[in-house]
Design a protein around this motif. Structure first.
Motif, PDB file in Angstrom:
ATOM      1  N   GLU A  89      45.675  34.426  64.521  1.00 43.13           N
ATOM      2  CA  GLU A  89      47.001  34.408  65.155  1.00 43.13           C
ATOM      3  C   GLU A  89      48.083  34.986  64.241  1.00 43.13           C
ATOM      4  O   GLU A  89      49.253  35.035  64.601  1.00 43.13           O
ATOM      5  CB  GLU A  89      47.387  32.978  65.541  1.00 43.13           C
ATOM      6  N   GLY A  90      47.708  35.408  63.052  1.00 37.76           N
ATOM      7  CA  GLY A  90      48.668  35.973  62.121  1.00 37.76           C
ATOM      8  C   GLY A  90      49.373  34.959  61.264  1.00 37.76           C
ATOM      9  O   GLY A  90      50.331  35.286  60.551  1.00 37.76           O
ATOM     10  N   ASP A  91      48.913  33.713  61.292  1.00 28.98           N
ATOM     11  CA  ASP A  91      49.544  32.655  60.506  1.00 28.98           C
ATOM     12  C   ASP A  91      48.913  32.549  59.121  1.00 28.98           C
ATOM     13  O   ASP A  91      47.739  32.897  58.922  1.00 28.98           O
ATOM     14  CB  ASP A  91      49.424  31.310  61.227  1.00 28.98           C
ATOM     15  N   GLU A  92      49.683  32.049  58.178  1.00 30.46           N
ATOM     16  CA  GLU A  92      49.180  31.827  56.822  1.00 30.46           C
ATOM     17  C   GLU A  92      48.081  30.768  56.842  1.00 30.46           C
ATOM     18  O   GLU A  92      48.167  29.764  57.551  1.00 30.46           O
ATOM     19  CB  GLU A  92      50.322  31.372  55.925  1.00 30.46           C
ATOM     20  N   ILE A  93      47.048  30.996  56.053  1.00 28.31           N
ATOM     21  CA  ILE A  93      45.982  30.015  55.895  1.00 28.31           C
ATOM     22  C   ILE A  93      46.351  29.127  54.704  1.00 28.31           C
ATOM     23  O   ILE A  93      46.243  29.547  53.550  1.00 28.31           O
ATOM     24  CB  ILE A  93      44.621  30.693  55.679  1.00 28.31           C
ATOM     25  N   LYS A  94      46.824  27.956  54.980  1.00 32.39           N
ATOM     26  CA  LYS A  94      47.306  27.074  53.921  1.00 32.39           C
ATOM     27  C   LYS A  94      46.142  26.436  53.184  1.00 32.39           C
ATOM     28  O   LYS A  94      45.117  26.077  53.790  1.00 32.39           O
ATOM     29  CB  LYS A  94      48.231  26.010  54.510  1.00 32.39           C
ATOM     30  N   ILE A  95      46.297  26.291  51.877  1.00 33.89           N
ATOM     31  CA  ILE A  95      45.265  25.726  51.016  1.00 33.89           C
ATOM     32  C   ILE A  95      45.807  24.429  50.416  1.00 33.89           C
ATOM     33  O   ILE A  95      46.540  24.457  49.417  1.00 33.89           O
ATOM     34  CB  ILE A  95      44.862  26.696  49.893  1.00 33.89           C
ATOM     35  N   PRO A  96      45.514  23.271  50.989  1.00 37.19           N
ATOM     36  CA  PRO A  96      46.038  22.017  50.445  1.00 37.19           C
ATOM     37  C   PRO A  96      45.500  21.742  49.048  1.00 37.19           C
ATOM     38  O   PRO A  96      44.300  21.884  48.798  1.00 37.19           O
ATOM     39  CB  PRO A  96      45.571  20.963  51.450  1.00 37.19           C
ATOM     40  N   LYS A  97      46.400  21.404  48.148  1.00 41.61           N
ATOM     41  CA  LYS A  97      46.041  21.064  46.763  1.00 41.61           C
ATOM     42  C   LYS A  97      45.377  22.221  46.022  1.00 41.61           C
ATOM     43  O   LYS A  97      44.669  22.014  45.037  1.00 41.61           O
ATOM     44  CB  LYS A  97      45.124  19.841  46.712  1.00 41.61           C
ATOM     45  N   GLY A  98      45.614  23.447  46.499  1.00 35.97           N
ATOM     46  CA  GLY A  98      45.011  24.590  45.830  1.00 35.97           C
ATOM     47  C   GLY A  98      45.830  25.850  46.041  1.00 35.97           C
ATOM     48  O   GLY A  98      46.766  25.880  46.844  1.00 35.97           O
ATOM     49  N   MET A  99      45.477  26.897  45.321  1.00 36.57           N
ATOM     50  CA  MET A  99      46.120  28.203  45.440  1.00 36.57           C
ATOM     51  C   MET A  99      45.054  29.284  45.494  1.00 36.57           C
ATOM     52  O   MET A  99      44.093  29.262  44.718  1.00 36.57           O
ATOM     53  CB  MET A  99      47.050  28.484  44.257  1.00 36.57           C
ATOM     54  N   VAL A 100      45.211  30.227  46.425  1.00 34.69           N
ATOM     55  CA  VAL A 100      44.340  31.395  46.491  1.00 34.69           C
ATOM     56  C   VAL A 100      45.018  32.557  45.772  1.00 34.69           C
ATOM     57  O   VAL A 100      46.219  32.789  45.947  1.00 34.69           O
ATOM     58  CB  VAL A 100      44.034  31.781  47.948  1.00 34.69           C
ATOM     59  N   HIS A 101      44.246  33.269  44.979  1.00 34.23           N
ATOM     60  CA  HIS A 101      44.728  34.452  44.262  1.00 34.23           C
ATOM     61  C   HIS A 101      43.897  35.634  44.761  1.00 34.23           C
ATOM     62  O   HIS A 101      42.691  35.711  44.504  1.00 34.23           O
ATOM     63  CB  HIS A 101      44.572  34.263  42.761  1.00 34.23           C
ATOM     64  N   HIS A 102      44.535  36.535  45.484  1.00 37.09           N
ATOM     65  CA  HIS A 102      43.820  37.602  46.193  1.00 37.09           C
ATOM     66  C   HIS A 102      44.404  38.943  45.761  1.00 37.09           C
ATOM     67  O   HIS A 102      45.565  39.243  46.048  1.00 37.09           O
ATOM     68  CB  HIS A 102      43.994  37.382  47.700  1.00 37.09           C
ATOM     69  N   TRP A 103      43.599  39.730  45.073  1.00 38.96           N
ATOM     70  CA  TRP A 103      44.048  41.010  44.541  1.00 38.96           C
ATOM     71  C   TRP A 103      43.014  42.085  44.844  1.00 38.96           C
ATOM     72  O   TRP A 103      41.819  41.808  44.919  1.00 38.96           O
ATOM     73  CB  TRP A 103      44.238  40.927  43.025  1.00 38.96           C
ATOM     74  N   VAL A 104      43.485  43.321  44.969  1.00 35.35           N
ATOM     75  CA  VAL A 104      42.590  44.470  45.057  1.00 35.35           C
ATOM     76  C   VAL A 104      43.038  45.490  44.016  1.00 35.35           C
ATOM     77  O   VAL A 104      44.225  45.782  43.881  1.00 35.35           O
ATOM     78  CB  VAL A 104      42.584  45.089  46.468  1.00 35.35           C
ATOM     79  N   ALA A 105      42.080  45.998  43.255  1.00 34.85           N
ATOM     80  CA  ALA A 105      42.378  46.962  42.196  1.00 34.85           C
ATOM     81  C   ALA A 105      41.427  48.145  42.303  1.00 34.85           C
ATOM     82  O   ALA A 105      40.258  47.992  42.680  1.00 34.85           O
ATOM     83  CB  ALA A 105      42.261  46.319  40.814  1.00 34.85           C
ATOM     84  N   THR A 106      41.938  49.326  41.981  1.00 32.53           N
ATOM     85  CA  THR A 106      41.176  50.563  42.118  1.00 32.53           C
ATOM     86  C   THR A 106      41.362  51.414  40.877  1.00 32.53           C
ATOM     87  O   THR A 106      42.459  51.470  40.308  1.00 32.53           O
ATOM     88  CB  THR A 106      41.645  51.355  43.361  1.00 32.53           C
ATOM     89  N   VAL A 107      40.292  52.098  40.466  1.00 33.73           N
ATOM     90  CA  VAL A 107      40.374  53.009  39.335  1.00 33.73           C
ATOM     91  C   VAL A 107      39.481  54.214  39.606  1.00 33.73           C
ATOM     92  O   VAL A 107      38.473  54.106  40.315  1.00 33.73           O
ATOM     93  CB  VAL A 107      39.954  52.300  38.020  1.00 33.73           C
ATOM     94  N   MET A 108      39.868  55.354  39.058  1.00 39.92           N
ATOM     95  CA  MET A 108      39.069  56.574  39.163  1.00 39.92           C
ATOM     96  C   MET A 108      38.250  56.736  37.885  1.00 39.92           C
ATOM     97  O   MET A 108      38.780  56.593  36.770  1.00 39.92           O
ATOM     98  CB  MET A 108      39.983  57.788  39.345  1.00 39.92           C
ATOM     99  N   LEU A 109      36.958  57.024  38.053  1.00 38.20           N
ATOM    100  CA  LEU A 109      36.062  57.239  36.919  1.00 38.20           C
ATOM    101  C   LEU A 109      35.710  58.725  36.878  1.00 38.20           C
ATOM    102  O   LEU A 109      34.724  59.161  37.492  1.00 38.20           O
ATOM    103  CB  LEU A 109      34.801  56.391  37.079  1.00 38.20           C
ATOM    104  N   PRO A 110      36.495  59.539  36.180  1.00 37.18           N
ATOM    105  CA  PRO A 110      36.295  60.997  36.228  1.00 37.18           C
ATOM    106  C   PRO A 110      34.979  61.420  35.602  1.00 37.18           C
ATOM    107  O   PRO A 110      34.596  60.952  34.527  1.00 37.18           O
ATOM    108  CB  PRO A 110      37.493  61.532  35.435  1.00 37.18           C
ATOM    109  N   GLY A 111      34.272  62.321  36.299  1.00 36.60           N
ATOM    110  CA  GLY A 111      33.028  62.857  35.763  1.00 36.60           C
ATOM    111  C   GLY A 111      31.869  61.891  35.768  1.00 36.60           C
ATOM    112  O   GLY A 111      30.818  62.175  35.179  1.00 36.60           O
ATOM    113  N   VAL A 112      32.018  60.751  36.431  1.00 40.28           N
ATOM    114  CA  VAL A 112      30.982  59.709  36.434  1.00 40.28           C
ATOM    115  C   VAL A 112      30.345  59.658  37.820  1.00 40.28           C
ATOM    116  O   VAL A 112      31.043  59.658  38.837  1.00 40.28           O
ATOM    117  CB  VAL A 112      31.589  58.338  36.074  1.00 40.28           C
ATOM    118  N   THR A 113      29.027  59.591  37.874  1.00 37.36           N
ATOM    119  CA  THR A 113      28.331  59.523  39.157  1.00 37.36           C
ATOM    120  C   THR A 113      28.244  58.082  39.647  1.00 37.36           C
ATOM    121  O   THR A 113      28.436  57.126  38.883  1.00 37.36           O
ATOM    122  CB  THR A 113      26.911  60.097  39.048  1.00 37.36           C
TER     123      THR A 113
END
Length: 283
Positions: A89-113
């Protein structure tokens, strides 16, 4: 100004010590909420894996933003963004007594297969070398075809220091010649008390300082003409922070997952690109 900064810094650390006691208990309602968050996150990923044009987070950006991020990746930067999964429904998923840490990271590996990249990811015995100092010890516990069980001793430091013995269930899935998908689930996370001393011992799982209670990492790899793109999406769970001091403490607690993920991709890039550089005198 420097004196004022020292005073503020000391006050923040003192607040942290008072507001976050040594023992926190992981409650079932916290686990249930985190599991709902993961289910919604993985449902989104299902469609992305099936569509090569939407496989990577940067590929799903608008053209203007994608051009900016492609330039940063080409320059060797790790591009990282915070994410938040919501319910149907587009609502926040609340985490009682906790915290979610959600990250996405990207890097280019030049010349690497892609094959070279996956070989590094599978080399669990060398993680303590590749990812030092964040990984202190590492081992491959078991392998069954493309499924691996591994052990890492993690080291985290930001205001306070935490050492965690961790085990993972990892699957390597080759989607096609140029794409791979590697989900990793922490199956055991035990904080270590008094590390490297005769009193070293594990705290009871789920009854510790609560810095890391759950950790799922989903890595995507795409080989392109310039090299291989490595993307890792990390979803972790920590204890909650009391409201009265959240403005002081939240930046420190949320900073550990972000910095750890950034460091991991930077270390992978250093290791892989160094391996592809020609010997001195042959450049």
């Amino acid at each position: 100004m420097r004196t004022w900064r020292r005073v503020v810094g000391t006050a923040v650390i003192a607040c942290f010590a008072v507001a976050v006691p040594d023992a926190a208990e992981l409650q079932q309602r916290t686990v249930d909420a985190f599991d709902r968050y993961i289910a919604a996150t993985e449902a989104r990923m299902e469609g992305e894996r099936a569509d090569p044009a939407r496989f990577l987070w940067v590929d799903r950006l608008a053209d203007e933003r994608r051009g900016e991020y492609d330039s940063r990746l080409s320059a060797g930067e790790v591009v990282i963004e915070r994410l938040q999964t919501r319910d149907a429904e587009g609502d926040e998923i609340k985490i009682p007594k906790g915290m979610v840490h959600h990250w996405v990271a990207t890097v280019m590996l030049p010349g690497v297969t892609l094959d070279q990249t996956l070989a590094m990811v599978r080399d669990y015995e060398r993680y303590a070398e590749i990812y030092a100092p964040n990984v202190r010890k590492s081992a491959l516990l078991e392998q069954d075809s493309d499924r691996y069980r591994s052990y890492l001793q993690l080291y985290m430091k930001k205001v306070v220091t935490a050492v965690v013995n961790s085990e993972y269930d990892v699957t390597f899935e080759r989607l096609d010649e140029r794409r791979a998908w590697v989900p990793s689930y922490a199956t055991r996370l035990a904080e270590v008390e008094h590390p490297d001393t005769p009193e070293e011992r594990e705290k009871p799982i789920g009854n510790d300082r609560g810095f890391l209670w759950r950790l799922n990492t989903y890595c995507s790899f795409v080989e392109r003409d310039a090299g291989t793109v490595m993307q890792c999406e990390s979803v972790s769970l920590s204890r909650g922070i009391p409201f009265m001091v959240s403005a002081f403490i939240r930046p420190f607690v949320t900073g550990i997952p972000r910095e750890t993920l950034t460091f991991t991709l930077e270390a992978a890039r250093r290791h892989l690109t160094a391996a592809t550089e020609p010997p001195a005198g042959q450049q």
